[in-house]
Structure formats: structure tokens, C-alpha cells
Design a protein around this motif. Structure first.
Motif, PDB file in Angstrom:
ATOM      1  N   ASP A 184       9.522  46.411 -39.456  1.00  0.00           N
ATOM      2  CA  ASP A 184       9.836  45.268 -39.528  1.00  0.00           C
ATOM      3  C   ASP A 184       8.939  44.582 -38.394  1.00  0.00           C
ATOM      4  O   ASP A 184       8.498  43.194 -38.409  1.00  0.00           O
ATOM      5  CB  ASP A 184      11.158  44.466 -39.106  1.00  0.00           C
ATOM      6  CG  ASP A 184      11.980  44.900 -40.282  1.00  0.00           C
ATOM      7  OD1 ASP A 184      12.000  44.161 -41.573  1.00  0.00           O
ATOM      8  OD2 ASP A 184      12.939  46.219 -40.243  1.00  0.00           O
ATOM      9  N   ALA A 185       8.494  45.159 -37.393  1.00  0.00           N
ATOM     10  CA  ALA A 185       7.658  44.739 -36.326  1.00  0.00           C
ATOM     11  C   ALA A 185       7.366  45.819 -35.541  1.00  0.00           C
ATOM     12  O   ALA A 185       8.045  46.855 -35.363  1.00  0.00           O
ATOM     13  CB  ALA A 185       8.214  43.621 -35.493  1.00  0.00           C
ATOM     14  N   VAL A 186       6.089  45.692 -34.865  1.00  0.00           N
ATOM     15  CA  VAL A 186       5.374  46.487 -33.761  1.00  0.00           C
ATOM     16  C   VAL A 186       5.452  45.774 -32.529  1.00  0.00           C
ATOM     17  O   VAL A 186       5.039  44.732 -32.129  1.00  0.00           O
ATOM     18  CB  VAL A 186       4.084  47.262 -34.193  1.00  0.00           C
ATOM     19  CG1 VAL A 186       3.516  47.766 -32.985  1.00  0.00           C
ATOM     20  CG2 VAL A 186       4.360  48.174 -35.495  1.00  0.00           C
ATOM     21  N   ILE A 187       5.940  46.398 -31.383  1.00  0.00           N
ATOM     22  CA  ILE A 187       6.134  45.930 -29.876  1.00  0.00           C
ATOM     23  C   ILE A 187       4.890  46.783 -29.321  1.00  0.00           C
ATOM     24  O   ILE A 187       4.728  47.925 -29.113  1.00  0.00           O
ATOM     25  CB  ILE A 187       7.371  46.469 -29.341  1.00  0.00           C
ATOM     26  CG1 ILE A 187       8.591  45.766 -30.348  1.00  0.00           C
ATOM     27  CG2 ILE A 187       7.308  45.778 -28.053  1.00  0.00           C
ATOM     28  CD1 ILE A 187       9.687  46.367 -29.690  1.00  0.00           C
ATOM     29  N   ALA A 188       4.083  46.020 -28.854  1.00  0.00           N
ATOM     30  CA  ALA A 188       2.647  46.571 -28.561  1.00  0.00           C
ATOM     31  C   ALA A 188       2.239  45.786 -27.169  1.00  0.00           C
ATOM     32  O   ALA A 188       2.851  44.511 -26.899  1.00  0.00           O
ATOM     33  CB  ALA A 188       1.419  46.504 -29.319  1.00  0.00           C
ATOM     34  N   ALA A 189       1.649  46.343 -26.091  1.00  0.00           N
ATOM     35  CA  ALA A 189       0.940  45.592 -25.079  1.00  0.00           C
ATOM     36  C   ALA A 189      -0.566  45.762 -24.458  1.00  0.00           C
ATOM     37  O   ALA A 189      -1.195  44.933 -24.373  1.00  0.00           O
ATOM     38  CB  ALA A 189       1.730  46.206 -23.781  1.00  0.00           C
ATOM     39  N   ASP A 190      -0.936  46.928 -25.249  1.00  0.00           N
ATOM     40  CA  ASP A 190      -2.472  47.069 -25.140  1.00  0.00           C
ATOM     41  C   ASP A 190      -3.350  46.002 -25.670  1.00  0.00           C
ATOM     42  O   ASP A 190      -2.919  46.065 -27.121  1.00  0.00           O
ATOM     43  CB  ASP A 190      -2.869  48.605 -25.579  1.00  0.00           C
ATOM     44  CG  ASP A 190      -4.218  49.032 -25.056  1.00  0.00           C
ATOM     45  OD1 ASP A 190      -4.753  49.609 -24.068  1.00  0.00           O
ATOM     46  OD2 ASP A 190      -5.163  48.650 -26.033  1.00  0.00           O
ATOM     47  N   LEU A 191      -4.419  45.362 -25.462  1.00  0.00           N
ATOM     48  CA  LEU A 191      -5.018  44.572 -26.037  1.00  0.00           C
ATOM     49  C   LEU A 191      -5.823  44.962 -27.094  1.00  0.00           C
ATOM     50  O   LEU A 191      -5.968  44.516 -28.373  1.00  0.00           O
ATOM     51  CB  LEU A 191      -6.210  43.955 -25.117  1.00  0.00           C
ATOM     52  CG  LEU A 191      -5.649  43.003 -23.918  1.00  0.00           C
ATOM     53  CD1 LEU A 191      -6.723  42.692 -23.039  1.00  0.00           C
ATOM     54  CD2 LEU A 191      -5.070  41.656 -24.445  1.00  0.00           C
ATOM     55  N   GLY A 192      -6.360  46.378 -27.056  1.00  0.00           N
ATOM     56  CA  GLY A 192      -6.837  47.067 -28.178  1.00  0.00           C
ATOM     57  C   GLY A 192      -6.170  47.427 -29.337  1.00  0.00           C
ATOM     58  O   GLY A 192      -6.205  47.289 -30.434  1.00  0.00           O
ATOM     59  N   SER A 209       5.116  43.464 -25.645  1.00  0.00           N
ATOM     60  CA  SER A 209       5.868  44.369 -24.985  1.00  0.00           C
ATOM     61  C   SER A 209       6.168  43.625 -23.443  1.00  0.00           C
ATOM     62  O   SER A 209       5.393  43.146 -23.200  1.00  0.00           O
ATOM     63  CB  SER A 209       5.468  45.779 -24.967  1.00  0.00           C
ATOM     64  OG  SER A 209       6.076  46.679 -23.888  1.00  0.00           O
ATOM     65  N   VAL A 210       7.169  44.105 -23.039  1.00  0.00           N
ATOM     66  CA  VAL A 210       7.421  43.837 -21.525  1.00  0.00           C
ATOM     67  C   VAL A 210       6.266  44.397 -20.620  1.00  0.00           C
ATOM     68  O   VAL A 210       5.984  43.944 -19.598  1.00  0.00           O
ATOM     69  CB  VAL A 210       8.932  44.439 -21.016  1.00  0.00           C
ATOM     70  CG1 VAL A 210       9.003  45.700 -21.195  1.00  0.00           C
ATOM     71  CG2 VAL A 210       9.012  43.876 -19.434  1.00  0.00           C
ATOM     72  N   GLN A 211       5.675  45.417 -21.244  1.00  0.00           N
ATOM     73  CA  GLN A 211       4.581  45.993 -20.557  1.00  0.00           C
ATOM     74  C   GLN A 211       3.375  45.398 -20.272  1.00  0.00           C
ATOM     75  O   GLN A 211       2.772  45.343 -19.300  1.00  0.00           O
ATOM     76  CB  GLN A 211       4.133  47.601 -21.230  1.00  0.00           C
ATOM     77  CG  GLN A 211       5.093  48.568 -21.422  1.00  0.00           C
ATOM     78  CD  GLN A 211       5.125  49.346 -20.323  1.00  0.00           C
ATOM     79  OE1 GLN A 211       5.235  49.040 -19.250  1.00  0.00           O
ATOM     80  NE2 GLN A 211       5.008  50.716 -20.601  1.00  0.00           N
ATOM     81  N   ALA A 212       3.182  44.169 -20.988  1.00  0.00           N
ATOM     82  CA  ALA A 212       2.056  43.148 -20.898  1.00  0.00           C
ATOM     83  C   ALA A 212       2.302  42.393 -19.651  1.00  0.00           C
ATOM     84  O   ALA A 212       1.593  41.707 -19.115  1.00  0.00           O
ATOM     85  CB  ALA A 212       1.870  42.528 -22.030  1.00  0.00           C
ATOM     86  N   ALA A 213       3.758  42.077 -19.259  1.00  0.00           N
ATOM     87  CA  ALA A 213       4.138  41.439 -18.245  1.00  0.00           C
ATOM     88  C   ALA A 213       3.610  39.936 -18.319  1.00  0.00           C
ATOM     89  O   ALA A 213       2.927  39.461 -17.476  1.00  0.00           O
ATOM     90  CB  ALA A 213       3.177  41.990 -16.846  1.00  0.00           C
ATOM     91  N   ALA A 214       3.681  39.213 -19.451  1.00  0.00           N
ATOM     92  CA  ALA A 214       3.305  37.923 -19.875  1.00  0.00           C
ATOM     93  C   ALA A 214       4.377  37.170 -19.345  1.00  0.00           C
ATOM     94  O   ALA A 214       5.514  36.944 -20.120  1.00  0.00           O
ATOM     95  CB  ALA A 214       3.166  37.719 -21.211  1.00  0.00           C
ATOM     96  N   GLY A 215       4.481  36.188 -18.213  1.00  0.00           N
ATOM     97  CA  GLY A 215       5.421  35.521 -17.657  1.00  0.00           C
ATOM     98  C   GLY A 215       5.135  34.092 -17.500  1.00  0.00           C
ATOM     99  O   GLY A 215       5.839  33.207 -16.789  1.00  0.00           O
ATOM    100  N   THR A 216       4.122  33.737 -18.049  1.00  0.00           N
ATOM    101  CA  THR A 216       3.672  32.293 -17.808  1.00  0.00           C
ATOM    102  C   THR A 216       3.415  31.593 -19.266  1.00  0.00           C
ATOM    103  O   THR A 216       3.010  32.173 -20.189  1.00  0.00           O
ATOM    104  CB  THR A 216       2.516  31.981 -17.143  1.00  0.00           C
ATOM    105  OG1 THR A 216       1.508  32.718 -17.893  1.00  0.00           O
ATOM    106  CG2 THR A 216       2.754  32.506 -15.666  1.00  0.00           C
TER     107      THR A 216
END
Length: 421
Positions: A184-192, A209-216
Motif C-alpha cells: 500500500d505504500a513504500v517508506i523511503a528516505a534516500d533521494l535516489g 521515513s524518519v531517516q530523512a529528518a524532515a522537521g520543517t
């Protein structure tokens, strides 16, 4: 030859080889037809074999007088029952008792633990066996998706490690497998990885993903506009007030952690674990891999070792967390102390109402390196707590259900209540 007497039983001589060859003919045809159907319906599963697509796999039950010879793509797939000298031609031989081998193939027995525990033996090209395991896991994913959908649930797959330069194919194949399996969805962080998924599988739902650390709001808007991300898993460092302001400023769903281990690094970008052991959360998805952890008893104390390093020592009965460098004790001014972080687990069950008011769409349980029993208990407790919240009942009765699962038997609300600000 007269059979030997075994009390009231008689041990009969083994049937001649021609008996097996004759009796196996219809079974050969049935197994081969089943294999070819899988090849037709799920060619991506066998693509996971890579350069071993034409290898010969010998599955040899040690408690049976025959073996199965598997040729996945030769003439669209062949399965043969072989005996005696016929079982000498193979790329890799996988042997063990029949129950263990069947468990490996239906996913009820872990391949790694069976190998390291000596329950199975590999002869020949061991990397071919690894490729076969990967192919079987791909088949299990499709079955898991179907089962989840039958139960009315959704299956989200994390491919949130960071691809390595010159070796991005493994991550791309994982995305392909996920998309073809119907997750139903893929959770990813790497831009590539995100770029590949968005361009090759435009209908595949993407979560950040939380690995991307997007907090703004600006960071989240970038991922939403560039890759079509529909949901963002927030970093662990935000208070409930900050989460509230963030959800009001973005147009995507927000997911927040409510239980599990905390990390002092920038959301998994950890140099400590890869320094002491052959793995890190951001590359291999593992922190303090189990095969690098040892416990040594000495002078009435238990010493935890990670690789070549002694990282903590505990007295009998003293609560302890899983041994990681960031939650280990070091000698500071001649006194042992936790330098980075105490062994403690996040438990935000009493924050569920506040997170709901903040606009959080979904809550997340940290499950990295966790067993099925752990995941089942935590998910069940939070499901009951959320149902109670929806029904207007208090969540307090469920708050103590997980105390024995917390690291060091200690819990915290983490950054959701920032008492230091």
C-alpha cells in the motif's frame, strides 16, 4: 535379504532406485507445473536470483531417501526428485531435516538462525543460497500483502536505508518487488530511491521515513512537490506544540512515533555502530547487529560486548537495555556513567489525545530488530488505547501493559514534553 526384527516391528530394506524414479514421475510433473506457474505469474520473484537464475539448487532432506533438484528458469523451470549419485550435480546443496527445510520455504523458520545454529548446511555456492532466500522473501511479501488485505489492513514496506554509490540496483529491485507485490505504500528516505520510485512507479504511494529528518514545512514541501510524498514520519525531536504548528503548515499526512527506542543521532545517521560493528542503521538497517553482541560473565558481573569493545557492565538483577554504544556506560572522572543517553524507551500512550488534536494521522511503533512477540504486544496495546480514546474512555488502563518491554525498564515521553526548554 531377510528383514531384521525390531521387537514387534520389522525394518524393511530400502526400495530400489527404479522405484523412486517411477513413483516420482507424476510428482516431478506436478512440482514442475507449479514452479512454471509461479514463473509466469511472478517473474520478478525469480529476477531476485540475479546471476543465479540458471543455477541448480539441491534441496536435500537428511531424513528422507531422496532430494529435490530445482532449476528455476532452465526451460521455464524444472523440479526433479533425485536419489543416489543423481544428487551430485548442483550449484548449491541445502540440507537439513525435512521439517526445517519446509519451514524455510514457507517462512515459519528464520534462515539466518537456522544456518548459524547448525540446523541447515550449505555446500557449494553459498551466495546462490542467499539469492534463493531473497527470492523466497519476495514471494512471502506478495502473500503477506494478500493476507493483510483480506483482514482489512494495509501493508507499508520500509526501504529506508541509504543506497550505496555504485550499488543502487539492490534498492531499485526492492522498490520493483514492493510495487509488483501490491504494497500500500513504500517508506523511503534516500533521494535516489524516492526519485526512482516516483518515476518508474508513479502510482506507488510514497511515505517519507524518519531517516530523512524532515522537521520543517519547507523540507516537507520539497519532498511532497518533488516526489509526490503523501505522508511524513516526523523526527523524534519535536514537542507536541511544534507538531501542531507543523501539521497546520503542510498539506500531507503526518505520522509520529509513540513507542520504542530513541536515537541520539540525526535519525539513524550513526557512525558509532558502524565503528564498532559491521553495520549501521542508515546503511544496513541494523544497530548493534546481534551476531556482534556477546555477554560475558566475570566476577559476578555481566559484561556486554559489541565487536571488540566492552561497552557496559551490570550487576545481577540490574535492569539493562539492548547493548548499543549510545546507551553504554563510560568512565568519566573515574565514575561510570551514561555519556550519550540512558537506556530508556519512548512511551507516548498518554500523549495520544494531544497528538490527535495536533493533527497527527497515524502513530508509529519502532520495530527495528524486534521480534514478532514484541511487535504484537505493543501494537495490540496501542490499538486498544486508540479504540478507548475514540470511544471517550481513558487510556490509562493500557499504560502499564508494556512496562516489561521498555529498555532498562524505564520509559519516557521523549521530546513531546520538552522540560529543558
Amino acid at each position: 535379504m531377510r528383514p531384521k526384527s525390531l521387537g514387534s516391528f520389522r525394518a524393511l530394506p530400502a526400495p530400489p532406485r527404479w522405484f523412486f524414479k517411477t513413483a516420482a514421475l507424476p510428482l516431478n510433473a506436478l512440482l514442475t507445473a507449479s514452479l512454471r506457474r509461479v514463473v509466469r505469474e511472478r517473474p520478478d520473484v525469480f529476477q531476485k536470483l540475479g546471476r543465479f537464475q540458471n543455477a541448480v539448487f539441491l534441496i536435500a532432506p537428511m531424513d528422507m531417501p531422496f532430494a529435490f533438484r530445482l532449476k528455476p528458469l532452465a526451460r521455464q523451470g524444472i523440479v526433479e526428485i533425485v536419489t543416489g549419485q543423481e544428487d551430485k550435480a548442483y550449484s548449491v546443496r541445502i540440507s537439513g531435516n525435512l521439517k526445517t527445510l519446509l519451514g524455510l520455504f514457507d517462512g515459519t523458520i528464520d534462515a539466518d538462525s537456522s544456518f548459524f545454529g547448525g540446523d541447515i548446511r550449505l555446500e557449494g555456492a553459498t551466495d546462490a543460497a542467499l539469492a534463493l532466500r531473497n527470492a523466497l522473501e519476495a514471494a512471502e511479501l506478495a502473500a503477506a500483502v494478500n493476507w493483510t488485505h483480506e483482514k482489512g489492513g494495509k501493508l507499508l514496506l520500509a526501504i529506508n536505508t541509504f543506497a550505496r554509490a555504485g550499488d543502487t540496483g539492490e534498492w531499485q529491485r526492492a522498490v520493483d518487488c514492493a510495487a509488483r507485490s501490491g504494497v500500500d505504500a513504500v517508506i523511503a528516505a534516500d533521494l535516489g530511491v524516492l526519485a526512482y520510485a516516483h518515476s518508474i512507479w508513479p502510482d506507488l504511494r510514497l511515505h517519507l521515513s524518519v531517516q530523512a529528518a524532515a522537521g520543517t514545512p519547507q523540507a516537507i514541501a520539497f519532498y511532497a512537490e518533488t516526489f509526490g510524498v503523501k505522508r511524513v514520519v516526523l523526527p523524534h525531536v519535536l514537542s507536541v506544540e511544534e507538531v501542531t504548528r507543523l501539521t497546520r503548515a503542510v498539506d500531507v499526512e503526518i505520522e509520529a512515533f509513540v513507542y520504542g527506542g530513541l536515537c541520539v543521532m540525526a535519525e539513524g545517521r550513526c557512525a558509532l555502530s558502524s565503528y564498532a560493528a559491521p553495520g549501521s542503521p542508515n546503511l544496513t538497517g541494523v544497530c548493534s547487529p546481534p551476531d556482534s553482541v556477546r555477554f560475558v560473565e566475570f566476577q559476578g558481573m555481566t559484561t556486554a560486548r559489541l565487536g571488540d569493545f566492552a561497552i557496559d557492565r551490570h550487576a545481577p538483577g540490574e535492569p539493562a537495555g539492548y547493548p548499543t554504544l549510545c546507551k553504554s556506560r563510560f568512565v568519566i572522572d573515574d565514575k561510570p556513567a551514561y555519556l550519550f543517553e540512558d537506556p530508556v524507551s519512548l512511551n507516548a500512550m498518554d500523549m495520544l489525545a494531544g497528538l490527535k488534536r495536533a493533527g497527527v494521522t497515524a502513530v508509529k511503533v519502532e520495530g527495528r530488530q524486534r521480534g514478532k512477540a514484541y511487535v504484537s504486544r505493543v501494537a495490540r496495546a496501542f490499538r486498544q488505547a486508540i479504540d478507548a480514546l475514540e470511544a471517550g474512555r481513558p487510556t490509562a488502563p493500557y499504560a502499564d501493559m508494556l512496562a516489561d518491554l521498555a529498555e532498562g525498564r524505564k520509559e519516557t515521553s521523549g521530546a513531546y514534553r520538552k522540560s529543558w526548554r
